[in-house]
Design a protein around this motif. Structure first.
Motif, PDB file in Angstrom:
ATOM      1  N   THR A 162       0.841  -1.201   0.000  1.00 16.94           N
ATOM      2  CA  THR A 162       0.000   0.000   0.000  1.00 16.94           C
ATOM      3  C   THR A 162       0.873   1.247   0.000  1.00 16.94           C
ATOM      4  O   THR A 162       0.646   2.189  -0.764  1.00 16.94           O
ATOM      5  CB  THR A 162      -0.888   0.006   1.276  1.00 16.94           C
ATOM      6  OG1 THR A 162      -1.319  -1.301   1.549  1.00 16.94           O
ATOM      7  CG2 THR A 162      -2.064   0.920   1.118  1.00 16.94           C
TER       8      THR A 162
ATOM      9  N   THR B  30      -5.575   5.128  -4.384  1.00 19.32           N
ATOM     10  CA  THR B  30      -6.839   4.446  -4.123  1.00 19.32           C
ATOM     11  C   THR B  30      -6.817   2.986  -4.565  1.00 19.32           C
ATOM     12  O   THR B  30      -7.223   2.104  -3.817  1.00 19.32           O
ATOM     13  CB  THR B  30      -7.981   5.166  -4.860  1.00 19.32           C
ATOM     14  OG1 THR B  30      -7.586   5.323  -6.214  1.00 19.32           O
ATOM     15  CG2 THR B  30      -8.269   6.515  -4.257  1.00 19.32           C
TER      16      THR B  30
ATOM     17  N   ALA C 197      -7.280  -0.518  -2.321  1.00 21.00           N
ATOM     18  CA  ALA C 197      -8.374  -1.450  -2.599  1.00 21.00           C
ATOM     19  C   ALA C 197      -7.820  -2.857  -2.805  1.00 21.00           C
ATOM     20  O   ALA C 197      -8.323  -3.836  -2.245  1.00 21.00           O
ATOM     21  CB  ALA C 197      -9.136  -0.998  -3.849  1.00 21.00           C
TER      22      ALA C 197
ATOM     23  N   SER D  23     -10.523   3.022   0.563  1.00 18.08           N
ATOM     24  CA  SER D  23      -9.594   3.367  -0.521  1.00 18.08           C
ATOM     25  C   SER D  23      -9.615   4.875  -0.778  1.00 18.08           C
ATOM     26  O   SER D  23      -8.585   5.492  -1.034  1.00 18.08           O
ATOM     27  CB  SER D  23      -9.976   2.638  -1.807  1.00 18.08           C
ATOM     28  OG  SER D  23     -10.052   1.273  -1.563  1.00 18.08           O
TER      29      SER D  23
ATOM     30  N   SER E 250     -11.404   4.657  -6.508  1.00 26.41           N
ATOM     31  CA  SER E 250     -11.605   3.655  -5.444  1.00 26.41           C
ATOM     32  C   SER E 250     -12.577   2.591  -5.928  1.00 26.41           C
ATOM     33  O   SER E 250     -12.325   1.393  -5.763  1.00 26.41           O
ATOM     34  CB  SER E 250     -12.178   4.311  -4.187  1.00 26.41           C
ATOM     35  OG  SER E 250     -11.324   5.318  -3.735  1.00 26.41           O
TER      36      SER E 250
END
Lengths: 320, 243
Positions: free
Chosen positions: B25, B64, B68, B102, B143
């Motif tokens: 991430t 984003t 996710a 997200s 997102s």
């Protein structure tokens, strides 16, 4: 809604995975307040049945009702009143024990004013109060299992599904979980438990359904299941000099099955006197002495194997 | 439905605690867009300020979609996604929860980028209500796009490969560096099928007051339609996950 008599009513449930029929039209009813066991080998259809009942798998045939709600049509209402403990401890690794339970309480709609109190109460009940701020990933297998069970109880469910609750645990953790299951049941929670551990089923459950290859082959209390097996007596025998080929006993009338366990010969019989006469005759002829002889009721494992074998035989005959 | 919206926020809150510090991430959602942007701005200096709308969209897009992918694919891999399916919440509520987590991460990614690029945008009149609206819509759209793709991915080990096979071509097709109007006709058609195009166009209008081929009102309306469509498609994909 249908009039309430049983907390779970399953009628002719069917589940297919592709062309494979995993559950073949099973029916059963679970009474309020009991511990109902689903006992069977791996791949028997136990987990699939639980998944159908709690909305994780579609029901391909038949119907199921939980507390009167149709599982297919009213799954959201069903989810509000059941707790589910899957066969894996699948809480959130980076979240603490407290945060994991708080999240579950939020998602089950526990009122804000009651959440914290409920979570702390559960942590205490499960002996995890000193692990409150410890991340889930840092817990031992046994503690993870306990927290996973706790997570299924945050909304005070009336019915708890436990899928293989003690799988992969050491003896001490297993016993702790068994104790917790009994205590939860004493508090009025109906428990639907799946297991492949025969001892666990016979020790914990009020009633047991034995499932094999997607079919319920027998159902009853542990005592009823024992009496269902015709050869329900076991003769345990040690002789001197030892017999190398214990299968020699299987020719004697009244004997159903011969096996060995921990140096002793275990003979399942359906006619004790005839079998004993034959055994003594055979031992005299071969000049052997009896070192130890025990007569006992069939244990859970024998009952289970016999019932499973019985279905295999009936299948063989119907195929032939 | 109101109850489901509240629960969607709980899912987002849980995801923030659980996944915001996961290496994929951080690396794909924050480090990559910031480094990428810095590389262009340092090379071009103040002359490259025309790239800022595209680079902002890119940061939001990577922020984003990375979040996710991390939250959904990881949860499906270890089995904890099933836990969410056991809660009394609609599939649309679950999809919304994942989109919200997200979205918030995308905003974090964007804030990081803005701090980094401030020396390059001092002369740009950046913070207008229109820009904020467009940024919020872009983050929600990306997102929803990331959530939908993450639910489509069956094998979690291929996540980044599949996600990047969607993301990387978009960098060159959606008007970040090359205006869509200067692409060959068939690539223009492809660009119009990609959500990043509408975001870049709308952000460019909000910052520079000009657009390439899509008027801002069209971009905004299409972004709203795409958000709703992707949310519905994601909820159907969740439903299809139940065997």
């Amino acid at each position: 809604m249908i009039p309430l008599k049983h907390v779970i009513i399953a009628e002719k449930l069917v589940k297919y995975y592709g062309n494979f029929m995993a559950v073949k039209g099973i029916s059963f009813r679970v009474k309020e307040g009991e511990i109902y066991g689903f006992l069977g080998p791996n791949g028997a259809g136990k987990t699939t049945t639980v998944r159908m009942l709690c909305g994780l798998a579609k029901i391909n045939g038949g119907r199921a009702f939980i507390y009167g709600y149709d599982v297919t049509r009213e799954i959201k209402k069903v989810k509000k009143i059941i707790g589910v403990v899957p066969d894996i401890s699948n809480l959130y690794m980076e979240l603490s024990c407290f945060d994991n339970l708080m999240f579950c309480a939020e998602m089950y709609g526990v009122p804000r004013s009651e959440r914290k109190e409920k979570v702390l109460e559960l942590l205490e009940f499960f002996g995890l109060e000193n692990k409150k701020n410890v991340k889930f990933k840092a817990l031992s297998k046994g503690l993870r299992r306990r927290l996973t069970i706790a997570a299924a109880l945050v909304h005070n469910p009336k019915l708890l599904f436990l899928d293989e609750p003690t799988i992969g645990l050491d003896v001490k953790s297993k016993r702790q979980i068994w104790k917790l299951i009994r205590e939860l049941n004493k508090r009025g929670i109906t428990i639907f438990l799946t297991t492949h551990n025969i001892y666990e089923a016979f020790k914990l459950c009020d009633r047991i359904a034995i499932i094999n290859e997607g079919v319920i082959v027998a159902e009853g209390t542990p005592t009823e299941l024992r009496t269902m097996v015709s050869g329900s007596k076991i003769i345990e025998l040690q002789v001197h000099p030892p017999i190398r080929e214990p299968q020699v006993f299987s020719r004697i009338p009244g004997i159903v099955k011969v096996s060995t366990r921990q140096g002793a010969i275990r003979i399942m019989v359906n006619d004790v006197i005839t079998a004993l006469e034959g055994i003594i005759k055979l031992l005299k002829e071969s000049n052997r002495e009896i070192v130890m002889l025990n007569l006992m009721g069939a244990d859970a494992e024998e009952v289970f194997m016999k019932l499973i074998d019985r279905t295999k035989e009936s299948k063989k005959y119907s195929a032939g | 439905m109101f109850e489901d919206i509240i629960k969607a926020f709980y899912i987002a809150k849980k995801d923030i605690k659980e996944y915001y510090l996961k290496p994929p991430t951080i690396s794909w959602g924050i480090v990559f867009p910031v480094v990428f942007t810095l590389a262009f701005l340092l090379k071009g200096g103040p002359k490259s300020s025309h790239l800022i709308p595209g680079l902002i969209a890119l940061a939001l897009f990577f922020g984003t979609t990375s979040m996710a992918a991390a939250s959904i694919v990881f949860e499906r891999k270890i089995g904890s996604f099933e836990r969410i399916l056991l809660f009394p919440i609609s599939y649309l509520g679950i999809a919304l929860g994942k989109v919200l987590s997200s979205f918030i991460f995308g905003m974090v990614s964007l804030a990081t980028l803005i701090i980094v690029v401030i020396p390059f945008i001092l002369n740009v009149h950046i913070f207008s209500p229109l820009l904020v609206t467009v940024l919020v819509l872009s983050a929600l759209m990306f997102s929803a796009f990331g959530v939908f793709i993450a639910f489509l991915i069956r094998d979690p080990t291929n996540t980044m490969l599949i996600l990047n096979s969607f993301r990387l071509p978009m960098i060159f097709l959606c008007g970040i560096f090359i205006p869509v109007s200067s692409l060959p006709k068939f690539l223009q058609v492809v660009a119009l099928l990609l959500p990043l195009t509408y975001s870049v166009e709308a952000i460019r209008f909000a910052i520079e007051g000009t657009f390439d081929i899509i008027p801002p009102i069209v971009s905004i309306l299409l972004m709203i339609i795409i958000i709703i469509s992707l949310l519905v498609l994601s909820s159907l994909e969740i439903k299809n996950m139940i065997p």
